[in-house]
Design a protein around this motif. Structure first.
Motif, PDB file in Angstrom:
ATOM      1  N   ASP A   1       1.039  -1.276  -0.058  1.00 18.36           N
ATOM      2  CA  ASP A   1      -0.184   0.080  -0.090  1.00 18.36           C
ATOM      3  C   ASP A   1       0.738   1.374  -0.080  1.00 18.36           C
ATOM      4  OD1 ASP A   1      -2.117  -1.514  -0.010  1.00 18.36           O
ATOM      5  OD2 ASP A   1      -2.256  -1.582   1.947  1.00 18.36           O
ATOM      6  N   SER A   2       1.983   1.350   0.609  1.00 18.96           N
ATOM      7  CA  SER A   2       2.801   2.453   0.491  1.00 18.96           C
ATOM      8  C   SER A   2       3.366   2.690  -0.677  1.00 18.96           C
ATOM      9  CB  SER A   2       4.123   2.277   1.744  1.00 18.96           C
ATOM     10  OG  SER A   2       4.890   1.137   1.332  1.00 18.96           O
ATOM     11  N   LEU A   3       3.650   1.526  -1.478  1.00 23.37           N
ATOM     12  CA  LEU A   3       4.337   1.869  -2.894  1.00 23.37           C
ATOM     13  C   LEU A   3       3.069   2.393  -3.577  1.00 23.37           C
ATOM     14  CD1 LEU A   3       6.190  -1.170  -3.711  1.00 23.37           C
ATOM     15  CD2 LEU A   3       7.164   0.812  -3.576  1.00 23.37           C
ATOM     16  N   ARG A   4       1.974   1.990  -3.670  1.00 30.28           N
ATOM     17  CA  ARG A   4       0.912   2.427  -4.271  1.00 30.28           C
ATOM     18  C   ARG A   4       0.805   4.156  -4.389  1.00 30.28           C
ATOM     19  NH1 ARG A   4      -2.845  -0.673  -6.837  1.00 30.28           N
ATOM     20  NH2 ARG A   4      -2.523  -2.773  -6.008  1.00 30.28           N
ATOM     21  N   LYS A   5       1.229   4.711  -3.321  1.00 31.78           N
ATOM     22  CA  LYS A   5       0.980   5.903  -3.130  1.00 31.78           C
ATOM     23  C   LYS A   5       2.226   6.851  -3.621  1.00 31.78           C
ATOM     24  CE  LYS A   5      -1.713   5.777   1.159  1.00 31.78           C
ATOM     25  NZ  LYS A   5      -1.091   4.694   2.199  1.00 31.78           N
TER      26      LYS A   5
ATOM     27  N   ARG B   1      13.454   0.524 -12.361  1.00 35.86           N
ATOM     28  CA  ARG B   1      13.892  -0.500 -11.334  1.00 35.86           C
ATOM     29  C   ARG B   1      12.730  -0.925 -10.502  1.00 35.86           C
ATOM     30  NH1 ARG B   1      15.905  -3.685  -8.823  1.00 35.86           N
ATOM     31  NH2 ARG B   1      17.686  -3.950  -7.338  1.00 35.86           N
ATOM     32  N   LEU B   2      12.578  -2.181 -10.266  1.00 32.13           N
ATOM     33  CA  LEU B   2      11.292  -2.945  -9.655  1.00 32.13           C
ATOM     34  C   LEU B   2      11.514  -2.453  -8.334  1.00 32.13           C
ATOM     35  CD1 LEU B   2      10.820  -6.596 -10.661  1.00 32.13           C
ATOM     36  CD2 LEU B   2       9.216  -4.695 -10.721  1.00 32.13           C
ATOM     37  N   LEU B   3      10.073  -1.887  -7.851  1.00 33.43           N
ATOM     38  CA  LEU B   3      10.263  -1.702  -6.367  1.00 33.43           C
ATOM     39  C   LEU B   3       9.228  -2.756  -5.655  1.00 33.43           C
ATOM     40  CD1 LEU B   3       9.591   2.110  -6.732  1.00 33.43           C
ATOM     41  CD2 LEU B   3      11.904   1.095  -6.036  1.00 33.43           C
ATOM     42  N   GLY B   4       8.351  -3.161  -6.237  1.00 34.24           N
ATOM     43  CA  GLY B   4       7.593  -4.356  -5.772  1.00 34.24           C
ATOM     44  C   GLY B   4       6.670  -4.935  -6.686  1.00 34.24           C
ATOM     45  N   ILE B   5       5.897  -6.094  -6.332  1.00 30.96           N
ATOM     46  CA  ILE B   5       4.853  -6.684  -7.095  1.00 30.96           C
ATOM     47  C   ILE B   5       3.778  -6.970  -6.047  1.00 30.96           C
ATOM     48  CG2 ILE B   5       4.225  -8.847  -8.245  1.00 30.96           C
ATOM     49  CD1 ILE B   5       6.139  -7.461  -9.821  1.00 30.96           C
ATOM     50  N   ASP B   6       2.639  -6.836  -6.678  1.00 33.64           N
ATOM     51  CA  ASP B   6       1.359  -7.228  -6.205  1.00 33.64           C
ATOM     52  C   ASP B   6       0.527  -8.104  -7.064  1.00 33.64           C
ATOM     53  OD1 ASP B   6      -0.732  -7.483  -4.326  1.00 33.64           O
ATOM     54  OD2 ASP B   6      -1.400  -5.465  -4.656  1.00 33.64           O
ATOM     55  N   ALA B   7       0.230  -9.238  -6.470  1.00 36.49           N
ATOM     56  CA  ALA B   7      -0.263 -10.254  -7.789  1.00 36.49           C
ATOM     57  C   ALA B   7      -1.323 -11.029  -7.070  1.00 36.49           C
ATOM     58  CB  ALA B   7       1.018 -11.239  -8.081  1.00 36.49           C
ATOM     59  N   GLU B   8      -2.169 -11.455  -7.810  1.00 39.73           N
ATOM     60  CA  GLU B   8      -3.176 -12.511  -7.425  1.00 39.73           C
ATOM     61  C   GLU B   8      -3.069 -13.465  -8.592  1.00 39.73           C
ATOM     62  OE1 GLU B   8      -7.359 -11.103  -6.693  1.00 39.73           O
ATOM     63  OE2 GLU B   8      -7.631 -12.485  -8.452  1.00 39.73           O
ATOM     64  N   ILE B   9      -2.869 -14.726  -8.407  1.00 40.73           N
ATOM     65  CA  ILE B   9      -2.817 -16.007  -8.906  1.00 40.73           C
ATOM     66  C   ILE B   9      -3.663 -17.006  -8.752  1.00 40.73           C
ATOM     67  CG2 ILE B   9      -0.992 -17.696 -10.077  1.00 40.73           C
ATOM     68  CD1 ILE B   9       0.987 -16.322  -8.598  1.00 40.73           C
ATOM     69  N   THR B  10      -4.434 -17.169  -9.947  1.00 39.93           N
ATOM     70  CA  THR B  10      -5.450 -18.290  -9.762  1.00 39.93           C
ATOM     71  C   THR B  10      -5.107 -19.435 -10.863  1.00 39.93           C
ATOM     72  OG1 THR B  10      -7.054 -16.437  -9.587  1.00 39.93           O
ATOM     73  CG2 THR B  10      -8.039 -18.748 -10.393  1.00 39.93           C
ATOM     74  N   VAL B  11      -5.169 -20.464 -10.349  1.00 40.37           N
ATOM     75  CA  VAL B  11      -4.670 -21.772 -10.862  1.00 40.37           C
ATOM     76  C   VAL B  11      -6.256 -22.408 -11.044  1.00 40.37           C
ATOM     77  CG1 VAL B  11      -3.441 -23.805 -11.083  1.00 40.37           C
ATOM     78  CG2 VAL B  11      -2.165 -21.856  -9.876  1.00 40.37           C
ATOM     79  N   ASP B  12      -6.266 -22.990 -12.276  1.00 44.89           N
ATOM     80  CA  ASP B  12      -7.259 -23.685 -12.756  1.00 44.89           C
ATOM     81  C   ASP B  12      -6.992 -25.293 -12.571  1.00 44.89           C
ATOM     82  OD1 ASP B  12      -9.410 -25.204 -14.115  1.00 44.89           O
ATOM     83  OD2 ASP B  12      -9.802 -23.481 -15.430  1.00 44.89           O
TER      84      ASP B  12
ATOM     85  N   PRO C   1      14.105 -14.470 -10.936  1.00 47.65           N
ATOM     86  CA  PRO C   1      15.419 -13.856 -10.672  1.00 47.65           C
ATOM     87  C   PRO C   1      15.873 -12.613 -10.276  1.00 47.65           C
ATOM     88  CG  PRO C   1      15.078 -13.966 -12.870  1.00 47.65           C
ATOM     89  CD  PRO C   1      13.843 -14.341 -12.092  1.00 47.65           C
ATOM     90  N   TYR C   2      14.783 -12.026 -10.102  1.00 49.85           N
ATOM     91  CA  TYR C   2      14.582 -10.575  -9.531  1.00 49.85           C
ATOM     92  C   TYR C   2      14.978  -9.967  -8.176  1.00 49.85           C
ATOM     93  CZ  TYR C   2      13.329 -10.452 -14.606  1.00 49.85           C
ATOM     94  OH  TYR C   2      13.560 -10.628 -15.811  1.00 49.85           O
ATOM     95  N   ASP C   3      15.647  -8.824  -7.992  1.00 53.11           N
ATOM     96  CA  ASP C   3      15.880  -8.321  -6.734  1.00 53.11           C
ATOM     97  C   ASP C   3      15.158  -7.045  -6.447  1.00 53.11           C
ATOM     98  OD1 ASP C   3      17.604  -7.436  -4.807  1.00 53.11           O
ATOM     99  OD2 ASP C   3      19.258  -6.259  -6.040  1.00 53.11           O
ATOM    100  N   PHE C   4      14.121  -7.500  -5.558  1.00 51.85           N
ATOM    101  CA  PHE C   4      13.407  -6.498  -5.205  1.00 51.85           C
ATOM    102  C   PHE C   4      12.792  -6.803  -3.794  1.00 51.85           C
ATOM    103  CE2 PHE C   4       9.056  -8.252  -5.638  1.00 51.85           C
ATOM    104  CZ  PHE C   4       9.279  -9.147  -6.861  1.00 51.85           C
ATOM    105  N   GLY C   5      12.298  -5.723  -3.223  1.00 51.45           N
ATOM    106  CA  GLY C   5      11.959  -5.851  -1.649  1.00 51.45           C
ATOM    107  C   GLY C   5      10.594  -6.029  -1.268  1.00 51.45           C
ATOM    108  N   ILE C   6       9.644  -5.634  -2.088  1.00 56.81           N
ATOM    109  CA  ILE C   6       8.239  -5.726  -1.523  1.00 56.81           C
ATOM    110  C   ILE C   6       7.307  -6.570  -2.418  1.00 56.81           C
ATOM    111  CG2 ILE C   6       6.076  -4.182  -0.733  1.00 56.81           C
ATOM    112  CD1 ILE C   6       7.911  -2.122  -0.337  1.00 56.81           C
ATOM    113  N   TYR C   7       6.690  -7.521  -1.700  1.00 55.61           N
ATOM    114  CA  TYR C   7       6.016  -8.432  -2.586  1.00 55.61           C
ATOM    115  C   TYR C   7       4.707  -8.915  -1.799  1.00 55.61           C
ATOM    116  CZ  TYR C   7       5.116 -12.969  -5.052  1.00 55.61           C
ATOM    117  OH  TYR C   7       4.512 -14.067  -5.870  1.00 55.61           O
ATOM    118  N   ARG C   8       3.679  -8.800  -2.484  1.00 56.27           N
ATOM    119  CA  ARG C   8       2.264  -9.361  -1.940  1.00 56.27           C
ATOM    120  C   ARG C   8       1.695 -10.243  -2.851  1.00 56.27           C
ATOM    121  NH1 ARG C   8      -2.279  -5.304   0.031  1.00 56.27           N
ATOM    122  NH2 ARG C   8      -2.657  -5.208  -2.007  1.00 56.27           N
ATOM    123  N   CYS C   9       1.230 -11.252  -2.572  1.00 58.92           N
ATOM    124  CA  CYS C   9       0.623 -12.279  -3.444  1.00 58.92           C
ATOM    125  C   CYS C   9      -0.468 -13.252  -2.830  1.00 58.92           C
ATOM    126  CB  CYS C   9       1.984 -13.207  -4.243  1.00 58.92           C
ATOM    127  SG  CYS C   9       1.202 -14.360  -5.125  1.00 58.92           S
TER     128      CYS C   9
END
Ligand SMILES: Cc1cc2nc3c(=O)[nH]c(=O)nc-3n(C[C@H](O)[C@H](O)[C@H](O)COP(=O)(O)OP(=O)(O)OC[C@H]3O[C@@H](n4cnc5c(N)ncnc54)[C@H](O)[C@@H]3O)c2cc1C
Lengths: 818, 277
Positions: free
Chosen positions: A200-204, A334-345, A370-378
């Motif tokens: 959420d902090s990144l979003r801003k 430069r990647l700061l973070g990733i927010d993901a929602e994954i659905t597997v069928d 292989p990426y170097d970044f600090g914030i991840y939500r999934c």
């Protein structure tokens, strides 16, 4: 010439041994083969031992075996995707040759437990009991002297099924109003998992925000040989003997014994030659249980051979993911973070032993790649649908996550107006940070990821390409370039699998190595070779220690009756685990050989050297045959206090770390897209790969070609389609398109050899790798080619229909705007 | 995937085959190369009681040339045509089309007559032979023969004008002049795959005959004479939009992608035919 290499000499700092053997496949081979004394140890381009029989049609698959009194089986399969079974009526007069769930009442349903919180287990009866949950689910088994007659019988079985609404779309299946596959769960969720980070902090604050939806198609693995099982009860041994086309004979033995309620000692599983597996054959198949049960009941050998239609319908069980992904980056990309929602069928059931969770658990854990970044939500959702049960396929989850991540990197690069491969390099974990623990706590043991991109840029001539691309555009031709980088966790150990909550956790492997009375060598491993060349590479490992030529090293695998327990071949573990075990056993055996030889040569054991299948003391030598004859046949030639342990050693192996070792690679593709037809032609394809020690470069190249070919299938061709009722529309190879030789480019390869500090010989697993990246590389290239059209493709496969459809849509939108 | 039990017989000649067909009342079917019927049998979509193997019938494997026509026996294989074993009614076209069907193993068995009788909308011969103005020679149980022009032969997807007691014995293709031009463009997913779209174009300046045919439309091949005339007159294909509009008004239900691919296949076929004019 065989040299004994001390294991310790491989434990060196990885970067000092980083060798970039930049080479084209064939050339190195020709150079190396000119050596005078040809070693067949580790690192040699030894021709595959198994190919003679495979290429001459002399291999023995389940379909080639014929036992006295053998009959054939055919299954009655569900014609509807979802329904309640009212009745299964056997044909009059043939009741004794048709079996249903009611007959198999003493067989336990396949139930794969998981210790993960929120997991819902499913009961899969080998013959559907109350409900059917996908088209192709087995409902009855029929036996007859021939398959055609068994099919005649199957046709006469009457099914009465009340159809229920089919759950075909995994996203809709998550909605509260969806029909339910397993009513008792109250939802269609096998599992949900979470990684939490302060997104959420990144979003801003993040200057660049990229939001995308990605999807990958459902696929069917299509090994050349489908499944096949032949079972009979051996009264003398008191055993059910099951010949089955599997990657994991020991696991299947455990599974059959558990679900049929037999003691392990009453079951012997033999995997003869197996014509490809890819993961399709690493789980217990309901058919294996039914055939085994019926063989016992009928008192005769029963065989079932999967045909291609059964495969394409009931085996359509892999790859289908959906992503909602938001990436945050700075103005350089430069990647700061990733927010993901994954659905597997996931399909209808949770497979044993890998469960319905492995795919999503791996997807969530491996998306950062292989990426170097600090914030991840999934968040991941493993969703039950009316389709065949999800099974891990070469690369497990990573073809999906790599596709999502690599397209995202390119999208970021476009957003910040930079060359994607530059942005990629800057975001990859730099060599200086190795070993590196990433945002999902994966421990990357060694490697230089950015260098792999640099090597690919050079090989594919990125700079020259941009000029060529511009010139071609001026002529109305659309070329594109795409890169794709990944890490592949191979040979995961105990902790990793335990963390996935599996009912069955692999950790180590054992192997037996033995010298026969004539001085040849026999290796036994409970792993199995089904095309990946393990029969040759395990022999090479033994040859490395014993110096005996691989032609004199027999490798026995696949038969639980004669091999040590191994959980088998999957997760790119064979070479690390079974190779490690063979290495240890061969090392111990080499010590014993040296000690016996020392007596015969009248010297100290430390002074004995093994080379060319002989034991040397200076210029004097005895052959392995001399030593073996002395041990087996002429003990009078050996001292009274002879070491009685003999010339047969079983040893086990576990790598120094439990978290897996990470292979990595960069793929680069140049494509030309025909904007009039939507056809994508691959002009050039380069793979730069680092899998640590290359035990056999020739086999490795073969694995890369084969894997990349399958990846191209994923990228451009393969897609299982369903109608709204869950009826499969791709039940023959005329509808499910596989790439053929004419659709594949001449792959070019480059290699680095960063030895893993944590495994024997520095080996990392590599079997799956090349199947992972083509989707990302090719679709990135397609999007690069089509940038003048304002088209961005985000789903697989990039069929002409999809590509052209996207171009026409963009055109229509432009025209409407004008 | 094993067929239901059937009998297989070899009739002595075409009329006998025709009579057996008629007497069978749907339970008897002709088998030529088996490359379409075989899969249908295995999938049990076709379950005849008896099959008539016609590949050995007198004359069915012959190729002949007359002053005006090339005649190809119904049981001549794609492979023989590909190999140049048959005379060409127009320079190189039959060989080109044959070589683009499936892969060699299928071509070794599959026949030109079988392909026409199967009447798969995505198949090659139905479109190519329509462009060449071919006629289909059918023989009935009495031995009587008639020639059915291609557009009247294929009625729709998997439907032909054959009567219950008729089999196809030959294909008659008018010979074109040396000045004649042809173009054949097949858009498909991979080498040897059935077509997603076919454009075929034939123009003979001497006879002033020209035909533009669209294949893989979901039904019988579509002839659009206006577009053919335009190409023959101007030496270049009509604009893409014109072609697409014509297809939209053809009465066939075609997706936007399909229409575009058909229009492109047409354009490329015409360009190929008239490349160096
Ligand atoms: C993998 C594969 C790929 C293919 N790809 C293509 C392709 O790209 N393009 C293409 O055009 N085709 C393709 N085909 C089809 C192929 O060309 C077949 O050869 C052809 O469709 C049927 O010819 P056949 O001689 O095998 O006929 P059969 O299969 O023996 O018969 C087909 C039908 O025609 C009837 N029949 C046959 N001969 C006669 C006759 N003389 N009189 C009356 N009825 C008759 C039969 O009763 C049956 O109903 C492909 C086939 C396969 C298996």
């Amino acid at each position: 010439m065989g040299v004994i290499v001390q294991y310790t000499s491989f434990v060196v700092h990885p970067f000092r041994t980083l060798r970039f053997l930049h080479e084209c496949a064939g050339r190195a081979g020709r150079l190396r083969r000119r050596k005078v004394n040809v070693s067949t140890g580790i690192g040699e381009r030894v021709q595959r031992k198994e190919d003679r029989r495979l290429l001459n049609g002399q291999a023995r698959f389940v379909g080639d075996i014929r036992l006295p009194r053998q009959w054939e089986a055919a299954f009655v399969r569900s014609p509807v995707a979802h329904g309640r079974i009212r009745a299964v009526r056997k044909p009059a007069g043939a009741e004794a040759r048709v079996f249903t769930a009611a007959d198999l009442a003493d067989v336990r349903p396949i139930r794969a437990q998981s210790s993960l919180p929120s997991y819902n287990a499913s009961d899969q009866y080998p013959l559907a009991k109350d409900k059917v949950r996908f088209v192709g689910e087995c409902v009855a088994i029929c036996i007859a002297p021939t398959r055609a007659e068994a099919e005649d019988l199957a046709e006469r079985v009457e099914l009465e099924i009340d159809a229920l609404p089919a759950v075909v779309d995994a996203l809709k299946a998550r909605q509260p109003d969806s029909a339910l596959l397993h009513e008792e769960w109250g939802s269609n969720l096998f599992l949900t998992t979470f990684f939490d980070g302060d997104i959420d902090s990144l979003r801003k604050t993040a200057p660049v925000v990229i939001e995308r939806e990605y999807s990958t198609a459902r696929q069917c693995m299509n090994p050349m040989e489908g499944k096949g099982t032949l079972a009979h009860w051996d009264e003398k041994a008191g055993q059910l003997v099951v010949y089955t086309s599997t990657q994991v004979p020991h696991l299947i033995r455990t599974g059959i014994s558990e679900f049929l309620g037999l003691d392990q000692g009453q079951v012997r599983v033999i995997a003869p030659d197996v014509g490809g597996g890819f993961g399709y054959k690493c789980v217990l198949q309901p058919e294996e249980l039914s055939v085994s049960w019926v063989a016992r009941r009928a008192g005769r050998p029963i065989r079932w051979t999967e045909d291609r239609r059964e495969h394409l319908v009931a085996g359509a069980n892999t790859r289908q993911h959906h992503y909602r992904l938001t990436a945050f980056a700075d103005t350089r990309g430069r990647l700061l973070g990733i927010d993901a929602e994954i659905t597997v069928d996931v399909g209808a059931y949770s497979v044993w032993p890998f469960t319905a969770c492995l795919e999503a658990a791996q997807a969530g854990g491996n998306l950062p790649g292989p990426y170097d970044f600090g914030i991840y939500r999934c968040r991941t959702y493993s969703v039950a649908t009316n389709k065949p049960a999800f099974t891990p396929y070469r690369g497990v989850a990573r073809p999906g996550v790599c596709f999502a991540m690599e397209l995202t990197i390119d999208a970021i690069a476009r957003a910040v107006g930079r060359e994607p491969s530059e942005v990629r390099k800057e975001n990859l974990v730099p060599a200086a940070k190795m070993p590196y623990t990433n945002v999902t706590k994966k421990f990357y043991d060694s490697g230089d990821y950015p260098e792999s991109v640099a090597q690919a840029e050079k090989a594919i001539d990125l700079k020259g390409f941009r000029a060529r691309q511009a010139a071609a555009r001026a002529e109305g031709r659309y070329l594109g370039i795409g890169f794709s980088t990944f890490t592949e966790q191979s040979a995961h150990g105990t902790k990793v699998f335990a963390a996935w909550g599996l009912p069955l956790v692999p950790g180590y492997d054992q192997a037996m190595v033995k010298i026969t009375p004539s001085g040849s060598v026999e290796v036994r491993s409970g792993n199995h070779s089904f095309g990946q060349g393990l029969e040759t590479t395990l022999a090479q490992v033994a040859s490395e220690w014993l110096s005996v030529d691989v032609s004199r090293i027999g490798v026995v695998m696949g038969d639980t009756g004669v091999t040590p327990y191994s959980t088998g071949a999957y997760a790119s573990r064979g070479m690390v685990m079974s190779g490690g075990a063979v290495s240890k056993a061969a090392e111990v055996l080499a010590g014993r050989v040296r000690r016996h030889a020392a007596h015969l040569l009248q010297c100290r054991a430390e002074d004995v050297r093994l080379a060319e299948g002989k034991a040397w003391h200076g210029a004097a030598h005895v052959t392995f045959e001399d030593i073996a004859r002395a041990w087996y046949l002429r003990p009078d030639q050996l001292p009274d206090d002879v070491e009685t342990a003999g010339l047969e050693v079983t040893e086990g192996y576990k790598p120094d770390i439990d978290t897996g070792v990470f292979t990595y690679a960069t793929h680069a593709a140049v494509v030309e897209v025909d904007p009039d037809t939507g056809r994508v032609a691959i002009e050039d394809y380069f793979i730069f790969e680092d899998c640590g020690r290359r035990v056999n470069p020739l086999i490795l190249e073969g694995q890369a070609y084969g894997g990349a070919a399958q990846g191209i299938g994923t990228a451009l061709f393969e897609e299982v389609l369903y109608d709204a009722n869950g009826q499969p529309l791709t039940s023959t190879l005329a509808d499910y398109i596989l790439p053929g030789p004419a659709e594949l480019p001449a792959f070019r390869l480059g290699h680095a050899e960063t030895l893993s500090p944590y495994t024997r010989h520095g080996i990392k697993g590599v079997g799956e790798g090349a199947a992972i990246a083509p989707g990302g590389a090719i679709v990135n290239a397609v999007n690069d080619a089509l940038s003048p059209f304002g088209v961005e493709l985000n789903s697989l496969p990039a069929t002409p229909e999809r590509v052209l459809g996207a171009i026409l849509k963009a055109q229509a939108a432009r025209e409407a705007a004008e | 995937m094993k067929p239901a039990a059937f009998e297989m017989v070899r009739p002595a000649d075409a009329p006998e085959a025709g009579r057996a067909l008629a007497a069978g009342d749907g339970a008897v079917k002709v088998m030529a190369g088996g490359q379409s019927l075989g899969p249908m049998l295995n999938l049990r979509l076709a379950r005849p009681e008896r099959l008539l193997d016609i590949t050995a019938l007198p004359g069915l494997s012959d190729c002949r040339e007359t002053a005006s026509h090339v005649e190809i026996g119904a049981a001549v294989t794609h492979a023989r045509i590909e190999d140049g074993d048959c005379p060409e009614p127009i320079a190189g076209m039959l060989r080109h089309v044959a070589g683009g069907i499936a892969y060699r193993a299928v071509r070794n068995r599959g026949t030109i007559g079988g392909s026409l009788c199967h009447a798969d909308p995505a198949a090659d011969w139905v479109t190519a032979l329509t462009a060449l103005g071919a006629g289909v020679v059918a023989t009935d149980g009495t031995g009587a023969t008639r020639e059915i022009p291609m557009p009247a032969f294929m009625l729709g997807a998997y439907r032909t004008a054959l009567r219950p007691d008729e089999i196809v014995t030959a294909i008659r293709i008018p010979r074109h002049s040396p000045a004649a031009r042809w173009g054949y463009h097949k858009i498909c997913r991979k080498v040897g795959e059935f077509a997603d779209a076919i454009g075929a174009f034939v123009a003979d300046p001497e006879t002033r005959i020209c035909r533009a045919v669209f294949g893989s439309t979901g039904g019988a091949p579509l002839l659009l004479p206006d577009l053919a005339a335009h190409a023959a007159r101007t030496g270049s294909p009509a604009g893409l939009t014109t072609v697409k509009t014509a297809l939209e008004h053809s009465g066939l239900s075609l997706s936007a992608v399909k229409i575009h691919q058909l229009a492109v296949a047409h354009r490329r076929a015409v360009e190929e035919a008239l490349a160096d004019v």
